[in-house]
Design a protein around this motif. Structure first.
Motif, PDB file in Angstrom:
ATOM      1  N   ALA A   1       0.904  -0.559  -0.049  1.00  0.00           N
ATOM      2  CA  ALA A   1       0.352   0.109  -0.254  1.00  0.00           C
ATOM      3  C   ALA A   1       0.416   0.800  -0.036  1.00  0.00           C
ATOM      4  O   ALA A   1       1.615   1.216   0.775  1.00  0.00           O
ATOM      5  CB  ALA A   1      -0.771   0.037   0.861  1.00  0.00           C
ATOM      6  N   MET A   2       0.410   2.120  -0.604  1.00  0.00           N
ATOM      7  CA  MET A   2       1.167   3.467  -0.950  1.00  0.00           C
ATOM      8  C   MET A   2       1.387   4.312   0.628  1.00  0.00           C
ATOM      9  O   MET A   2      -0.041   4.296   0.979  1.00  0.00           O
ATOM     10  CB  MET A   2       0.802   4.637  -2.268  1.00  0.00           C
ATOM     11  CG  MET A   2       2.184   5.145  -2.559  1.00  0.00           C
ATOM     12  SD  MET A   2       1.340   5.957  -4.282  1.00  0.00           S
ATOM     13  CE  MET A   2      -0.148   6.970  -3.561  1.00  0.00           C
ATOM     14  N   THR A   3       1.922   4.969   1.174  1.00  0.00           N
ATOM     15  CA  THR A   3       1.296   5.282   2.351  1.00  0.00           C
ATOM     16  C   THR A   3       1.174   6.559   1.816  1.00  0.00           C
ATOM     17  O   THR A   3       1.523   7.795   0.652  1.00  0.00           O
ATOM     18  CB  THR A   3       3.132   5.898   3.228  1.00  0.00           C
ATOM     19  OG1 THR A   3       3.094   4.333   3.481  1.00  0.00           O
ATOM     20  CG2 THR A   3       2.377   6.410   3.998  1.00  0.00           C
ATOM     21  N   GLY A   4       0.335   7.183   1.955  1.00  0.00           N
ATOM     22  CA  GLY A   4      -0.762   8.563   1.793  1.00  0.00           C
ATOM     23  C   GLY A   4      -0.136   9.675   2.210  1.00  0.00           C
ATOM     24  O   GLY A   4       1.054   9.427   3.402  1.00  0.00           O
ATOM     25  N   ALA A   5      -0.861  11.233   2.430  1.00  0.00           N
ATOM     26  CA  ALA A   5       0.111  11.837   3.035  1.00  0.00           C
ATOM     27  C   ALA A   5      -0.272  12.514   4.638  1.00  0.00           C
ATOM     28  O   ALA A   5      -0.455  11.020   5.116  1.00  0.00           O
ATOM     29  CB  ALA A   5      -0.954  12.601   2.500  1.00  0.00           C
ATOM     30  N   LYS A   6       0.768  12.899   4.707  1.00  0.00           N
ATOM     31  CA  LYS A   6       0.631  13.206   6.518  1.00  0.00           C
ATOM     32  C   LYS A   6      -0.580  14.291   6.793  1.00  0.00           C
ATOM     33  O   LYS A   6      -0.890  14.643   5.997  1.00  0.00           O
ATOM     34  CB  LYS A   6       1.984  13.572   6.888  1.00  0.00           C
ATOM     35  CG  LYS A   6       2.811  14.005   7.960  1.00  0.00           C
ATOM     36  CD  LYS A   6       3.938  14.268   7.614  1.00  0.00           C
ATOM     37  CE  LYS A   6       3.890  16.288   8.016  1.00  0.00           C
ATOM     38  NZ  LYS A   6       4.843  17.121   7.886  1.00  0.00           N
ATOM     39  N   LEU A   7      -1.053  13.319   7.804  1.00  0.00           N
ATOM     40  CA  LEU A   7      -1.830  13.738   8.335  1.00  0.00           C
ATOM     41  C   LEU A   7      -1.513  14.724   9.793  1.00  0.00           C
ATOM     42  O   LEU A   7      -0.749  14.324  10.498  1.00  0.00           O
ATOM     43  CB  LEU A   7      -3.195  12.760   8.844  1.00  0.00           C
ATOM     44  CG  LEU A   7      -4.043  12.073   7.535  1.00  0.00           C
ATOM     45  CD1 LEU A   7      -4.947  10.343   8.695  1.00  0.00           C
ATOM     46  CD2 LEU A   7      -4.229  12.674   6.297  1.00  0.00           C
ATOM     47  N   TYR A   8      -2.724  16.177  10.198  1.00  0.00           N
ATOM     48  CA  TYR A   8      -2.618  16.665  11.207  1.00  0.00           C
ATOM     49  C   TYR A   8      -3.485  16.124  12.031  1.00  0.00           C
ATOM     50  O   TYR A   8      -4.667  16.222  12.021  1.00  0.00           O
ATOM     51  CB  TYR A   8      -2.060  17.983  11.062  1.00  0.00           C
ATOM     52  CG  TYR A   8      -1.233  18.442   9.789  1.00  0.00           C
ATOM     53  CD1 TYR A   8       0.161  18.787  10.354  1.00  0.00           C
ATOM     54  CD2 TYR A   8      -1.264  18.039   8.371  1.00  0.00           C
ATOM     55  CE1 TYR A   8       0.734  18.971   9.705  1.00  0.00           C
ATOM     56  CE2 TYR A   8      -0.683  18.501   7.935  1.00  0.00           C
ATOM     57  CZ  TYR A   8       0.732  18.843   8.705  1.00  0.00           C
ATOM     58  OH  TYR A   8       1.863  19.468   7.602  1.00  0.00           O
ATOM     59  N   SER A   9      -3.066  15.584  13.569  1.00  0.00           N
ATOM     60  CA  SER A   9      -3.575  14.888  13.971  1.00  0.00           C
ATOM     61  C   SER A   9      -4.988  15.604  15.494  1.00  0.00           C
ATOM     62  O   SER A   9      -4.980  15.780  16.288  1.00  0.00           O
ATOM     63  CB  SER A   9      -3.172  13.057  14.866  1.00  0.00           C
ATOM     64  OG  SER A   9      -2.247  12.878  15.323  1.00  0.00           O
TER      65      SER A   9
END
Ligand code: ZN
Length: 297
Positions: free
Chosen positions: A258-266
């Motif tokens: 699975a391609m790693t998606g964008a960085k999320l801001y948690s």
């Protein structure tokens, strides 16, 4: 003559109020700081303890932080065990202002799986990921500012109400965006369980190897189970977070293809403009989540 004096006195009072020094307040972390600033406007000066891109779970206040805090009248905290360091600070009697817990009156959701974190009483602290609950937080912030600075009542109430209208618009937009993804594809994997409230509000299923706090570590067995589940269900929506170590997610990405998606801001805002305030952060996260979920089989 008396009349003139009275009206002069009134003018003097009004201009003094308008030029009164802003009230010094503090917020525990960047996302909450943004909400407080939006309600407080120019009537407050804000100090934020845990800044953008920083992790509030593992924060330790320094003597400089304690000093910064000591100059403020109100200290806004999330509560629900998010600020594990708060008790120590209070026990040490290092703060004389009022501590305002902004999640007061919010219906918490319980943690997806138990971890060793006694402070939170089994509740998920990341309530800010639900704009509906943020509206209650905004109300609590306004109530506290009004109580501490009654002269600003109309000002704070106005600002809180227009901000809450923005939150309504944001949630309406997000609901529509997620509705564009077929229901069986609405599942994501992130490194720590920070998106429970978002998932519940928008109908997204969440998987996470690390648990609720960035402090806990995933066991090899948990990771293997997750990888199996991802392969079986064709899950490809894989995300990193700005505050978490990316290694584990990268490993899962490699093993599942699975391609790693964008960085999320948690748990923190960004330093760059992409998620520099709450509204931008939430919009950015939902946009990336939708893109990622479209890749699921
Ligand atoms: Zn967190």
């Amino acid at each position: 003559m008396k009349k003139i004096l009275l009206s002069l006195a009134a003018i003097v009072t009004i201009s003094t109020a308008a030029h009164a020094a802003p009230m010094p307040v503090a917020a525990s972390f960047s996302i909450l700081g943004d909400l407080v600033q939006n309600v407080g406007g120019t009537r407050i000066t804000l100090a934020t303890l845990v800044g953008p891109e920083q992790d509030a779970h593992v924060f330790q206040p320094t003597p400089a932080d304690v000093q910064k805090l000591s100059r403020t009248q109100l200290f806004f905290v999330n509560g629900l065990g998010f600020e594990g360091w708060l008790k120590r600070l209070q026990q040490a009697n290092q703060y004389n202002g009022r501590v305002i817990t902004v999640t007061q009156g919010i219906q918490p959701i319980s943690k997806p799986h138990p971890v060793q974190d006694h402070d939170s009483g089994g509740n998920d602290p990341h309530a800010w990921q639900d704009p509906q609950r943020v509206k209650q937080m905004v109300k609590n912030i306004a109530d506290a500012l009004v109580a501490a600075d009654p002269a600003g009542t109309a000002y704070y109430r106005d600002r809180a109400s227009s901000y809450n209208k923005e939150l309504d618009k944001l949630l309406a937009w997000a609901t529509q965006a997620v509705a564009s993804v077929p229901e069986k594809k609405r599942v994501i994997l992130t490194s720590h369980d920070a998106f429970g409230y978002l998932g519940q509000r928008l109908g997204i299923r969440l998987l996470s190897p690390q648990g609720i706090s960035t402090e806990s570590e995933a066991s090899a067995k948990d990771v293997a189970t997750l990888i199996q589940q991802m392969r079986k269900e064709g899950i490809r929506a894989l995300f990193m977070e700005n505050i978490s170590n990316p290694k584990l997610i990268e490993q899962i990405g490699r093993e599942t293809g699975a391609m790693t998606g964008a960085k999320l801001y948690s748990d923190a805002l960004s330093r760059d403009p992409v998620a520099a305030n709450y509204l931008a952060m939430y919009r950015y996260n939902v946009t990336e989540l939708v893109k990622g979920m479209q890749r699921n089989n």
